[in-house]
Design a protein around this motif. Structure first.
Motif, PDB file in Angstrom:
ATOM      1  N   SER A  64       0.907  -1.229   0.036  1.00  0.00           N
ATOM      2  CA  SER A  64       0.048   0.162  -0.170  1.00  0.00           C
ATOM      3  C   SER A  64       1.024   1.094   0.149  1.00  0.00           C
ATOM      4  CB  SER A  64      -1.048  -0.229   1.198  1.00  0.00           C
ATOM      5  OG  SER A  64      -1.807  -1.068   1.284  1.00  0.00           O
ATOM      6  N   LEU A  65       1.920   1.232   0.846  1.00  0.00           N
ATOM      7  CA  LEU A  65       2.867   2.398   0.793  1.00  0.00           C
ATOM      8  C   LEU A  65       3.591   2.656  -0.355  1.00  0.00           C
ATOM      9  CD1 LEU A  65       4.100   2.168   4.826  1.00  0.00           C
ATOM     10  CD2 LEU A  65       2.131   3.603   3.824  1.00  0.00           C
ATOM     11  N   LYS A  66       3.901   1.479  -1.085  1.00  0.00           N
ATOM     12  CA  LYS A  66       4.870   1.517  -2.188  1.00  0.00           C
ATOM     13  C   LYS A  66       3.856   2.025  -3.360  1.00  0.00           C
ATOM     14  CE  LYS A  66       5.649  -1.955  -4.645  1.00  0.00           C
ATOM     15  NZ  LYS A  66       6.239  -3.345  -5.015  1.00  0.00           N
ATOM     16  N   ILE A  67       2.625   1.546  -3.669  1.00  0.00           N
ATOM     17  CA  ILE A  67       1.779   1.864  -4.837  1.00  0.00           C
ATOM     18  C   ILE A  67       1.503   3.493  -4.422  1.00  0.00           C
ATOM     19  CG2 ILE A  67      -0.179   1.679  -5.713  1.00  0.00           C
ATOM     20  CD1 ILE A  67       0.292  -1.371  -5.665  1.00  0.00           C
ATOM     21  N   ALA A  68       1.232   3.848  -3.266  1.00  0.00           N
ATOM     22  CA  ALA A  68       0.667   5.094  -2.874  1.00  0.00           C
ATOM     23  C   ALA A  68       1.889   5.970  -3.134  1.00  0.00           C
ATOM     24  CB  ALA A  68       0.182   5.336  -1.405  1.00  0.00           C
ATOM     25  N   PHE A  69       3.226   5.796  -2.644  1.00  0.00           N
ATOM     26  CA  PHE A  69       4.318   6.473  -2.911  1.00  0.00           C
ATOM     27  C   PHE A  69       4.576   6.902  -4.603  1.00  0.00           C
ATOM     28  CE2 PHE A  69       8.859   6.877  -3.676  1.00  0.00           C
ATOM     29  CZ  PHE A  69       9.084   7.990  -3.249  1.00  0.00           C
ATOM     30  N   LEU A  70       4.551   5.853  -5.169  1.00  0.00           N
ATOM     31  CA  LEU A  70       4.729   5.986  -6.678  1.00  0.00           C
ATOM     32  C   LEU A  70       3.550   6.667  -7.432  1.00  0.00           C
ATOM     33  CD1 LEU A  70       5.917   2.398  -7.379  1.00  0.00           C
ATOM     34  CD2 LEU A  70       7.297   4.412  -7.361  1.00  0.00           C
ATOM     35  N   THR A  71       2.268   6.565  -6.749  1.00  0.00           N
ATOM     36  CA  THR A  71       1.370   7.356  -7.442  1.00  0.00           C
ATOM     37  C   THR A  71       1.310   8.678  -7.223  1.00  0.00           C
ATOM     38  OG1 THR A  71      -0.406   5.429  -7.143  1.00  0.00           O
ATOM     39  CG2 THR A  71      -1.233   7.636  -7.343  1.00  0.00           C
ATOM     40  N   THR A  72       1.773   8.986  -5.942  1.00  0.00           N
ATOM     41  CA  THR A  72       2.115  10.409  -5.527  1.00  0.00           C
ATOM     42  C   THR A  72       3.198  11.128  -6.320  1.00  0.00           C
ATOM     43  OG1 THR A  72       1.360  10.063  -3.281  1.00  0.00           O
ATOM     44  CG2 THR A  72       2.437  11.976  -3.598  1.00  0.00           C
ATOM     45  N   VAL A  73       4.405  10.306  -6.534  1.00  0.00           N
ATOM     46  CA  VAL A  73       5.278  10.784  -7.369  1.00  0.00           C
ATOM     47  C   VAL A  73       4.902  11.195  -8.850  1.00  0.00           C
ATOM     48  CG1 VAL A  73       7.463  10.170  -8.574  1.00  0.00           C
ATOM     49  CG2 VAL A  73       7.123   9.714  -5.916  1.00  0.00           C
ATOM     50  N   VAL A  74       4.092  10.030  -9.275  1.00  0.00           N
ATOM     51  CA  VAL A  74       3.495  10.405 -10.702  1.00  0.00           C
ATOM     52  C   VAL A  74       2.658  11.777 -10.821  1.00  0.00           C
ATOM     53  CG1 VAL A  74       2.118   9.717 -12.467  1.00  0.00           C
ATOM     54  CG2 VAL A  74       3.811   8.115 -11.353  1.00  0.00           C
ATOM     55  N   ALA A 208      -3.368   4.963  -0.708  1.00  0.00           N
ATOM     56  CA  ALA A 208      -2.832   3.874   0.226  1.00  0.00           C
ATOM     57  C   ALA A 208      -3.895   2.977   0.860  1.00  0.00           C
ATOM     58  CB  ALA A 208      -1.952   4.537   1.328  1.00  0.00           C
ATOM     59  N   THR A 209      -5.230   3.814   0.995  1.00  0.00           N
ATOM     60  CA  THR A 209      -6.235   2.897   1.870  1.00  0.00           C
ATOM     61  C   THR A 209      -7.385   2.733   0.903  1.00  0.00           C
ATOM     62  OG1 THR A 209      -7.401   4.969   2.100  1.00  0.00           O
ATOM     63  CG2 THR A 209      -5.663   4.394   3.815  1.00  0.00           C
ATOM     64  N   GLY A 210      -7.368   2.746  -0.314  1.00  0.00           N
ATOM     65  CA  GLY A 210      -8.475   2.278  -1.274  1.00  0.00           C
ATOM     66  C   GLY A 210      -8.217   0.854  -1.666  1.00  0.00           C
ATOM     67  N   PHE A 211      -9.301   0.070  -2.004  1.00  0.00           N
ATOM     68  CA  PHE A 211      -9.440  -1.335  -2.385  1.00  0.00           C
ATOM     69  C   PHE A 211      -9.898  -1.393  -3.632  1.00  0.00           C
ATOM     70  CE2 PHE A 211     -13.088  -0.638  -0.206  1.00  0.00           C
ATOM     71  CZ  PHE A 211     -14.251  -1.457  -0.862  1.00  0.00           C
TER      72      PHE A 211
END
Length: 271
Positions: A64-74, A208-211
């Motif tokens: 969750s943290l990894k995908i949220a981080f990469l999403t935020t960077v993009v 990070a929290t969505g599903f």
């Protein structure tokens, strides 16, 4: 204004029904062992907390943290230039341009997710024009759809701050002979960081929290903390552990909201 306090009563009732009561129920479930939602045989226990060390939950949190981080960077890399170009352009109807950006958000989020899902299958409507994707179940597809979904949450706060930036400071920098790129890094960027930080929080949290996105686009192969909580309630029927995980996520969200208020005390980025 006191004589109008009664008008807030409906809001207070809904707040109790939809927020306070569910939170109390989750707290009770987190600290007890129950048979589903049957509280007649409820027993106090802390064993639910021991389960938090399970490698599955740690891995889902890491994902969750990894995908949220990469999403935020993009979103930062795409959103900041977009907000900057719109803000400093000579377009008279800038809000109309922003409105066009958020038009897709007026449709149901799940419908948009399913639309991307259909396009990412190897066999899709795009085959008619010679294009074929096979991205379902990949992290890249999940990050892409996350970024597309939450990009307006990054653009709007940055645009709002840039619009309120005193242009005379930028003009003064240019008059002093400072190159454009140095003016950006020394003047414009520091002044707009409040909007960037607000955008980061507003993108990172739902990512990070969505599903729903990871469930449909990831085809269940990418396990996020939101998916774990969903499984606890819908399939495993372990309401106690599910409630504890939901509280854990809620605490993170609450801390982030408090942090956002600290960064933007006047609510400038939300206007």
């Amino acid at each position: 204004m006191k004589k109008f306090k009664f008008m807030s009563l409906p809001y207070f009732i809904w707040l109790c029904v939809l927020v306070f009561i569910p939170v109390i129920i989750m707290l009770v479930l987190a600290f007890t062992k129950t048979d589903g939602l049957d509280f007649s045989s409820a027993k106090f226990t802390l064993k639910n907390f021991e389960e938090l060390g399970n490698p599955i939950y740690i891995r889902s949190l890491f994902n969750s943290l990894k995908i949220a981080f990469l999403t935020t960077v993009v979103c930062v890399l795409v959103g900041y230039p977009a907000a900057y170009i719109i803000s400093f352009s000579k377009i008279k109807r800038k809000m109309l341009v922003l409105l066009c950006m958020i038009l897709p958000m007026w449709s149901n989020m799940l419908l948009r997710i399913v639309a991307w899902e259909k396009l990412f299958y190897e066999v899709s409507i795009l085959n008619k024009i010679g294009i074929s994707f096979n991205l379902i179940g990949s992290e890249g597809a999940v990050i892409f759809v996350n970024a597309i979904t939450y990009l307006p949450f990054m653009i709007f706060p940055i645009f709002t701050i840039l619009e309120k930036t005193d242009r005379s400071l930028i003009e003064a920098s240019k008059d002093l002979g400072v190159p454009a790129y140095k003016t950006f890094f020394k003047v414009t960027l520091p002044l707009s960081l409040k909007g960037v930080f607000s955008g980061i929080i507003m993108v990172f949290l739902p990512a990070a929290t969505g599903f729903a996105i990871s469930e449909r686009i990831g085809a269940g192969q990418i396990l996020l903390i939101g998916n774990v909580i969903e499984n606890m309630f819908k399939r495993a029927f372990n309401y106690n552990l599910g409630a504890l995980l939901a509280i854990f996520v809620s605490v993170i969200i609450t801390i982030s909201v408090i942090l956002l208020q600290k960064i933007d005390k006047e609510g400038e980025t939300l206007l």
